[in-house]
Enzyme design. Structure first.
Site, mmCIF file in Angstrom:
data_model
loop_
_atom_site.group_PDB
_atom_site.id
_atom_site.type_symbol
_atom_site.label_atom_id
_atom_site.label_comp_id
_atom_site.label_asym_id
_atom_site.label_seq_id
_atom_site.Cartn_x
_atom_site.Cartn_y
_atom_site.Cartn_z
ATOM 1 N N ASP A 12 0.888 -1.162 0.000
ATOM 2 C CA ASP A 12 0.000 0.000 0.000
ATOM 3 C C ASP A 12 0.926 1.211 0.000
ATOM 4 O OD1 ASP A 12 -2.201 1.665 0.217
ATOM 5 O OD2 ASP A 12 -2.155 1.636 2.399
ATOM 6 N N GLU A 73 -0.971 -0.983 -4.941
ATOM 7 C CA GLU A 73 -2.150 -0.178 -5.261
ATOM 8 C C GLU A 73 -1.803 0.843 -6.336
ATOM 9 O OE1 GLU A 73 -5.055 1.036 -2.099
ATOM 10 O OE2 GLU A 73 -4.621 3.010 -2.895
ATOM 11 N N ASP A 146 -2.890 0.963 6.884
ATOM 12 C CA ASP A 146 -1.953 0.701 5.782
ATOM 13 C C ASP A 146 -1.486 -0.757 5.789
ATOM 14 O OD1 ASP A 146 -1.233 3.848 5.257
ATOM 15 O OD2 ASP A 146 -1.445 3.337 7.372
#
Lengths: 176, 176
Positions: A12, A73, A146
């Site tokens: 992330d 991501e 996260d």
């Protein structure tokens, strides 16, 4: 396609906080959590120094856990532009670390991850964390968000990889 | 402050075309061109592969020319968001290459560069190229525009460095 044993690193991306995770595909849809953590770089430090720290941390993770693939991501073209730019800088060095090790990188949008994990592309953080905790059989919810997001990305890739493999040509460089 | 001999690498960042230059400060405001070029990565290739190519090229330049400082264009928060994101990915790996070599990085906005070179923050490409050609005593105009921009960034830093040195604390990590 048997994915058993496939090691996926989920990222992330972020400069202030970057979630990192490693999971391993088990039998069927089973997934074994291997590691999860968050790398932080101080917002008061210079961008170059922060990128260097983040790069070193990601490289250490890759060298320690030797993932077969990275799921990251996709930078979201929304919200505060300077945050988007900062995250894109981080993604650059994270992708580079993978490319230097010849580890393929797959990018997923937040809604793709949410849909894969919870069946709902608009699931909220609470739902996502609950699902990830259950899927991985964790004794407590991963924190901060996260960390949970990094695990969700890795799980998303495990579950989508068989379909990707069917639709992709053998030997093609994976999408990023 | 005597900058004579200072080697500055100028970078006009981009993934499809990235301008690279090296200049050396001479006496007074004189600047000696050392090298200029453009690195291209094919738009049809995957992002990870393109970042790897760009990183390798920038690292080769840094190892070949051993700059004391890098001057790079700040990512502009305007225009097509996906182009901005792509450029920001590129800037991430370019800054990392400098940070790994402990070479300080300074960022300049396009208008700062234009103002330093031509006295006009809104100078057009033609004016900028003409000024750079004259300042560096080149026999012909550098092409393409990315090459001229990379030279302009390096010259901008040479001319702004004395003022920066006066206002900055000794030993502080330079701004990025």
């Amino acid at each position: 396609m048997n994915l058993e044993g496939l090691r996926v690193m989920g990222i992330d991306p972020g400069l202030t906080r970057c979630g990192l995770s490693v999971v391993q595909a088990g039998r069927g849809r089973a997934i074994i959590p291997v590691s999860v953590g968050v790398v932080r770089t101080p917002s008061g430090h210079e961008l170059t120094e922060r990128l260097l720290r983040l790069s070193k941390a990601a490289q250490e993770w890759m060298d320690d856990y030797n993932p077969d693939v990275v799921a990251i991501e996709r930078v979201f073209e929304r919200g505060n532009v300077s945050t988007v730019i900062q995250t894109a800088h981080a993604v650059g060095v994270l992708m580079l670390a993978a490319a230097e090790r010849n580890v393929p990188v797959y990018s997923y949008t937040p809604s793709e991850v949410k849909k894969a994990i919870s069946g709902n592309g608009r699931a909220d953080k609470k739902q996502m964390t609950a699902m990830i905790t259950r899927i991985l059989g964790l004794s407590e919810a991963p924190k901060p968000a996260d960390a949970a997001d990094a695990l969700a990305l890795a799980v998303c890739h495990c579950w989508r990889a068989p379909a990707l493999a069917r639709t992709q040509q053998q030997g093609a460089w994976p999408s990023s």
